[in-house]
Write a protein that holds these residues in place. Structure first.
Motif, PDB file in Angstrom:
ATOM      1  N   ARG A  32       0.966  -1.268   0.077  1.00 32.21           N
ATOM      2  CA  ARG A  32      -0.093  -0.070  -0.111  1.00 32.21           C
ATOM      3  C   ARG A  32       0.624   1.326   0.174  1.00 32.21           C
ATOM      4  O   ARG A  32       2.182   1.300   0.281  1.00 32.21           O
ATOM      5  CB  ARG A  32      -1.016  -0.068   1.121  1.00 32.21           C
ATOM      6  CG  ARG A  32      -1.921  -1.049   1.287  1.00 32.21           C
ATOM      7  CD  ARG A  32      -3.256  -0.464   2.179  1.00 32.21           C
ATOM      8  NE  ARG A  32      -3.740   1.062   1.809  1.00 32.21           N
ATOM      9  CZ  ARG A  32      -4.734   0.968   0.781  1.00 32.21           C
ATOM     10  NH1 ARG A  32      -5.401  -0.226   0.421  1.00 32.21           N
ATOM     11  NH2 ARG A  32      -5.356   2.014   0.205  1.00 32.21           N
ATOM     12  N   THR A  36      -5.290   6.838   3.452  1.00 29.79           N
ATOM     13  CA  THR A  36      -6.098   7.472   2.744  1.00 29.79           C
ATOM     14  C   THR A  36      -6.638   8.798   3.354  1.00 29.79           C
ATOM     15  O   THR A  36      -6.761   9.875   2.451  1.00 29.79           O
ATOM     16  CB  THR A  36      -7.251   6.638   2.377  1.00 29.79           C
ATOM     17  OG1 THR A  36      -6.938   5.391   1.933  1.00 29.79           O
ATOM     18  CG2 THR A  36      -8.452   7.084   1.582  1.00 29.79           C
ATOM     19  N   LYS A  60     -13.651   6.657  -4.743  1.00 31.26           N
ATOM     20  CA  LYS A  60     -13.184   5.369  -4.358  1.00 31.26           C
ATOM     21  C   LYS A  60     -12.175   4.673  -5.007  1.00 31.26           C
ATOM     22  O   LYS A  60     -11.249   4.287  -4.413  1.00 31.26           O
ATOM     23  CB  LYS A  60     -14.486   4.269  -4.138  1.00 31.26           C
ATOM     24  CG  LYS A  60     -14.297   3.227  -3.125  1.00 31.26           C
ATOM     25  CD  LYS A  60     -15.471   2.242  -3.219  1.00 31.26           C
ATOM     26  CE  LYS A  60     -15.039   0.727  -2.796  1.00 31.26           C
ATOM     27  NZ  LYS A  60     -13.444   0.392  -2.808  1.00 31.26           N
ATOM     28  N   ASP A 112      -7.785   4.180  -4.016  1.00 27.70           N
ATOM     29  CA  ASP A 112      -7.416   2.425  -4.016  1.00 27.70           C
ATOM     30  C   ASP A 112      -6.625   1.924  -5.237  1.00 27.70           C
ATOM     31  O   ASP A 112      -5.805   1.149  -5.107  1.00 27.70           O
ATOM     32  CB  ASP A 112      -8.880   1.813  -4.197  1.00 27.70           C
ATOM     33  CG  ASP A 112      -8.793   0.358  -3.526  1.00 27.70           C
ATOM     34  OD1 ASP A 112      -8.217   0.275  -2.427  1.00 27.70           O
ATOM     35  OD2 ASP A 112      -9.463  -0.497  -4.224  1.00 27.70           O
ATOM     36  N   ALA A 166      -1.484  -0.589  -4.082  1.00 25.01           N
ATOM     37  CA  ALA A 166      -2.809   0.021  -3.708  1.00 25.01           C
ATOM     38  C   ALA A 166      -2.743   1.369  -3.326  1.00 25.01           C
ATOM     39  O   ALA A 166      -1.760   1.663  -2.485  1.00 25.01           O
ATOM     40  CB  ALA A 166      -3.571  -1.009  -2.831  1.00 25.01           C
ATOM     41  N   GLY A 167      -3.350   2.100  -3.742  1.00 20.91           N
ATOM     42  CA  GLY A 167      -3.472   3.804  -3.166  1.00 20.91           C
ATOM     43  C   GLY A 167      -2.393   4.632  -3.986  1.00 20.91           C
ATOM     44  O   GLY A 167      -2.027   5.781  -3.863  1.00 20.91           O
TER      45      GLY A 167
END
Lengths: 321, 321, 321, 321, 321, 321
Positions: free
Chosen positions: F104, F109, F141, F145, F157-158
């Motif tokens: 990540r 977030t 979203k 992501d 991710a992110g």
């Protein structure tokens, strides 16, 4: 003897004989005609404009005429230009024939003939030897008269054969220093490599491209000549030596984007490509350097990626003079 | 009739007749010999390995033999591959001649002959007409038998003439829709443009490059043929039509870096270059798409900048079926 | 009727009506104002300078005015130029409307409308058919009025639709000769491929780029139009046909470096790219050749890699006249 | 005497002494360790895998050891590979020292020293002469021991000096045949041009790049050496000869994209660039050709645009043997 | 105060003081001499011609003189040009010193010295810190006086240090936002990256390339300076920090074809290359935009691929004013 | 806590939990099935082969499962590879959820949301502010992501939002240090520049390209979103701010050949292009360096011209730890 145009300093006044290479009449902005000349003597060519040209001047100052010009050499946007202050037709008793003004190769034709003849004896492959002699014979006069190019390198009378002889000399060193080289192929390829220029170009004076030059090109034109030589000499076209000879000629520009339809796949083809390049480069730099003062950079050389070249200052003594 | 190898789904088991195109015996890491096969039927070619090959198997499974194979088609690193589970020589009474397994152009030779004959009548320039007929005659058999390339496009028996006929059809539309086009040059150029491949390549089966193909190339080889045709037919080589015909053939790759020694300087040369490209592109994409499932991307096509192509999903109804 | 400017020989004196396309007043080196004109009639455009312009001449000779000019056509640095000897405003009774001087497509609008309508019936995919009709309707007037480019090819009134119709004709031959082609996608893509030029350019007269043309470009502008058409027509944007239609339009320049944000991944995209290129090339060469004398080379064509083209000499009879 | 590995035919069985150049132990798919060897003798290098290696074999077969190998030379994906059938350490009484297996330049060091000394006398510029001698002295041992490159050309012990001497021989012909060449600059530049490789590379055995080689590069490394030589010899850095000497070294790769930080702006720089290229090309082709059978094409040569080279068939008698 | 030349509208009449930057006397077509001037004030430089120059005018209007000029700014072939209607030498009592007319960096030297000193404290590697201080000290005066380039970007007095300071500011953000960055290398590399321009160029006034600039170039010149600094400071040249520092300087042009002899192999080298580019680009665009009216495109910027840039119309309020 | 796979040394034995990212069953040469795995934990991804897989193993070891693996990390042809010695499904009581194994972004977030919200307040142009909020809202979203790319940079991710936030931080320094920058355009452009990747890619797990991604591409997909936002928000599409916003997004790849349909013609477009490049480069180098030992070179980075990067040896103390 008398100084040539490029032997005068920039902006130095002179009185000099020159050959009119071309003369275009145009209209100036003040609606009066002027003549755009290209002059030449053995030191090179130069452009110059003749303003407010009268009817009779236009008639007299034709291409091919030798004239006596007063003026000086200037730089216009970094290109040499002749500023004309006075100009008249050369008198008959001044004994100035046009052919004395055409730049020529520094070797006499007989010397070049002899050098090439000597090399021909080294071509021990019978088919290559016969083909080379046949084509050389067919285009002999033009071969020793034509320039090697319209503009870029060896652009003077006899330049084609001079360029060929210069490469042959380098090739002899190569042949002596490295093993595994087929001498017949190397020498035969060099002699033929640019001979298609005798068909591609119109001649030594006001050189232009012919239709065949524009649409077929000197590289393929030699290949055709080898094909025809085989028919005439009853040499079987599928002989490996013939195929190899065609290849070294076709590949001598080294890369597809430089106009060779095939890239070198023979050691001899690679060598010819390099020597051709090297000799042309030296000639282009030499021409540019000769017109440059010590300690300054030359004009830019189009055929060498638009680079300019530095002429070392006087203090550095060139060994070769 | 019987399904072809590319008509089976991936991983679907089958039992099928195939022609062995080539068979190389190698040693596996376990030190036992295996055979690396290339098989073919009319739907295309495929590689497959036969592990732990015994002496007699190696002797029997030679190139040119028809075999019955059980197995399935797999993807190996995105390339199709045949997994062999069982394999035997086809029996004589199974009536399977090798020639039934060679991919062929979708048009019969007679149809292609007829189409080309029809177009020959449109070539009204006498020298072009005579030269084209002469060369076509000389290489007729190979012209209708050879592929258009060793691998990239129209790589099947009769591919050379099929490619030529396909371009001629497009050229007829061009000739009708635009003014100022020299039909003799256009049609003559198309018929000759790739005929040098009959000298460049070895034939329809296990196609390779000849020495002349590698060292001279099909483009210059046609030019030589035109030169020889002129000599044979006593046509003056300097006739403008001859020079133009040579040019359109020499320039048909469109750019120096693609192997043409001159770039197109004639409208007809430019058109032939475009049509040649277009027909080859369609053929390559079509071949790739045929082996792809709807809604998926094909394998990458080397001859088209390594792009892959999307085959629209079933919902999109192609009009032309 | 009366001869057009490009129907006169070089250096032939004439007296002729011309439309002033643009007129810039500048100061000459003698500090007197002159006017730099661009004139046009249906045979093309030409520049010309008017020296020592007086106040009232500057006022009268405005863009959009028809004038009667005495003079001749010259070559200046290989570009055509008009030398003006006399010039006056056309009298009213000379009945010369500006619209008679604008170059136009050789097909009448109605003919082009009809051809396109006929093709629309071949677009059997409902979403593609609806989107194409919607956009065509929205930009109809401009589509039949605009040129296909500011300068390079089809740079005349109606050029955009004429270019489109020309490609459609070739596409019909393709659709007939090859299998596996989606006709809806092919025809729909062709009709839309350049329609963004109606937003990119300002119109048929003194064509310039708009801000959107400069900063977004005609390729993406069509994509936006398809997006908006979907919203207006309530067509689901994720329909595969819509995605494919967008793709063929986005990819029609063929390569990223030519401004397409994606390269062709569909057979139809590849075909449209080729036909677009082919038709533009023919038009550019044709324009250049028309201004060239038989047996000579044309001026260099910027849009075709700066190549010049040979116009065969009279002896070669073009079939299509 | 005994035949070298590249003197055997492909697939011909042999028993031969070889030096292990490197030995990497890896795990095979069957989870048993194997050794990936590179062997060498004076005819060149070759890879080979030794499967199912036992503990003691791994310990014994280390780099630097001479072994006796039974096997044959194969082609694997067009690269030569050694298939090992039996292998043991050479016995002491077999008298095989590792140094007998290292490829060496065909000239003895003393011969090369002598040739270079002779040329040093031609360097009449005092600063250039002193700088060249100083640097040559400093790196003398490595200069006569190192290869000219890790892989591409002259990749053998003594290759660096051999490459330098070969170029000097060609340069002498150039110096004799053309005027206006500064001999000091030409010869000094050639001697120094690649001497930075003694810092860039690790040595003659298992040649790798040093950190300075990777991050600074041999071209700039020589420039630094000239800078330091000036400090040590109290030569004024702004002397024109020093600047010119630095330039010919910095520019010898000819183009920025080949790693020269400046392009040649001196006649001598251009010549050195060409001769460097020519000698490297001949060496690469020669190496490839030596491993090829007459009438076949060699493997592809990475350093020459991945071209392969044709070795003419026996019938063509090379003159130079 | 008084308006600068680029603060006037195009074609707006003005009376203004300007510094003569250079003055070349040439002959016009009417054979009378004219002076080709380059003027400058703090808003930039502009060319202008002075026709029919008399002897005494030629003598008086020399480079380095301040003059009072009446005229207006015009566009000539899209480049700004000054049309002179009247011109005289500035009187002594008009108090206009030449130094008031030279464009300067928007930061005062003291501010830049301070910023750089602050950063020097962040260089914690002893060898890097000592080398950077040594070289900075040696070239201090020129470093704060020279432009960053002869023409392209930051071409004003103090431009070199201003460019350096601007990059340092960006680098501080990078150093704060990303981990794993060697601050000594980053800051040291930035301070030195262009300092070789103090040797490459002749100074702030009428900037030209020196012989060393032309034949060695500023990238290698810094490398030499680091070499000499090591000798002077007795820092071992093989210290890794020294090698890395040399690398980031040598690699800062990012690609071989942009003149770096090595490409970046360190994170810090890559960052410096990007920031150098970014700052130069902003400066070039900013300069072009400042001379453009809102809602129009600027002239084309040579150093940025000949792109032009749009200046948004007034309605768009730039936040930063 | 527990060590991650890339925290172990090469060849160090370990026992570790890993998530199966993908699992392909293939047939080995011994005709037994094996599983080609890609595993991952938060330190990165790695491939590994599981030989002689039994039926039930194939069924159990599915993608998405967490397993406990014994083995070691090796290098295979310079790429990391996992050698599996033992492997079983993780027990339920071992409490290892798949989401703990996905790499990540290093920012949470909420932090990223906050940073972006803060910047949104700086966008003072009403149309730009509304469009950016509208699109951000629509794809919120996915934006926080998705990765920024399938493979090259920020492939975790992110990664998409993290890349965006990183650029915004640099942009704030730019906005503060340079004048004349439109902040609305700069920040709005950055936030939107890659948001099309939420449509182009399939998501954070086993990221692939969608059909729209392949055929339209993320650059044009954002442009479509702006078009739709204008329709939804009733913002006039011809507002200059809208055109400029579209431009900076369309031009952010900087060159046509990198997929932008237009090149930057706005200062802000040029800046975004540079910052995008800079942040991606730092991320790619950082990833490579983290897996490299001090004093060694990393693996080659495909996205950076296949360069490798040196990790300085321990002695050099990076400041930022």
């Amino acid at each position: 003897m008398t100084k040539k145009i490029y032997e005068y300093e920039l902006d130095e006044a002179f009185e000099i004989y020159l050959l009119i290479k071309s003369a275009d009449v145009r209209l100036a902005k003040n609606n009066k005609p002027f003549i755009a000349f290209t002059f030449q003597d053995r030191s090179g060519q130069i452009d110059g404009k003749f303003w407010d040209a009268k009817e009779d001047e236009i008639n007299r100052f034709q291409a091919g005429t030798v004239v006596k010009v007063s003026g000086k050499r200037e730089l216009y946007q970094n290109n040499p230009q002749l500023r004309i202050t006075k100009m008249r037709i050369a008198h008959e008793n001044e004994a100035v024939a046009p052919e004395h003004f055409i730049e020529r190769a520094p070797l006499r034709t007989e010397e070049m003939v002899e050098e090439i003849n000597r090399v021909l004896f080294e071509i021990t492959s019978a088919p290559i030897n016969r083909i080379v002699r046949y084509i050389l014979n067919k285009y002999q006069k033009a071969f020793f008269d034509f320039p090697a190019a319209k503009r870029h390198h060896h652009a003077f009378a006899g330049g084609l054969s001079y360029h060929t002889v210069s490469i042959l000399r380098l090739a002899e060193t190569i042949a002596k220093n490295y093993t595994g080289i087929n001498h017949s192929l190397l020498y035969g390829g060099i002699i033929l490599h640019d001979i298609g220029k005798t068909i591609e170009l119109t001649g030594a004076l006001s050189t232009e491209y012919t239709l065949k030059g524009n649409l077929i090109g000197h590289i393929v034109l030699v290949d055709e000549e080898i094909t025809k030589a085989c028919e005439a000499l009853k040499i079987e076209e599928d002989t490996e030596d013939v195929i190899l000879l065609k290849h070294v000629v076709l590949a001598h520009h080294g890369k597809l984007e430089f106009g060779s339809p095939v890239v070198p796949h023979l050691l001899e083809a690679e060598i010819i490509h390099h020597l051709d390049n090297l000799d042309a480069s030296i000639n282009m730099i030499d021409t540019a350097i000769q017109r440059t003062k010590p300690g300054e950079f030359s004009e830019r050389v189009f055929g060498l990626g638009n680079r300019n070249f530095y002429k070392p200052s006087e203090l550095v003594e060139p060994d070769s003079k």
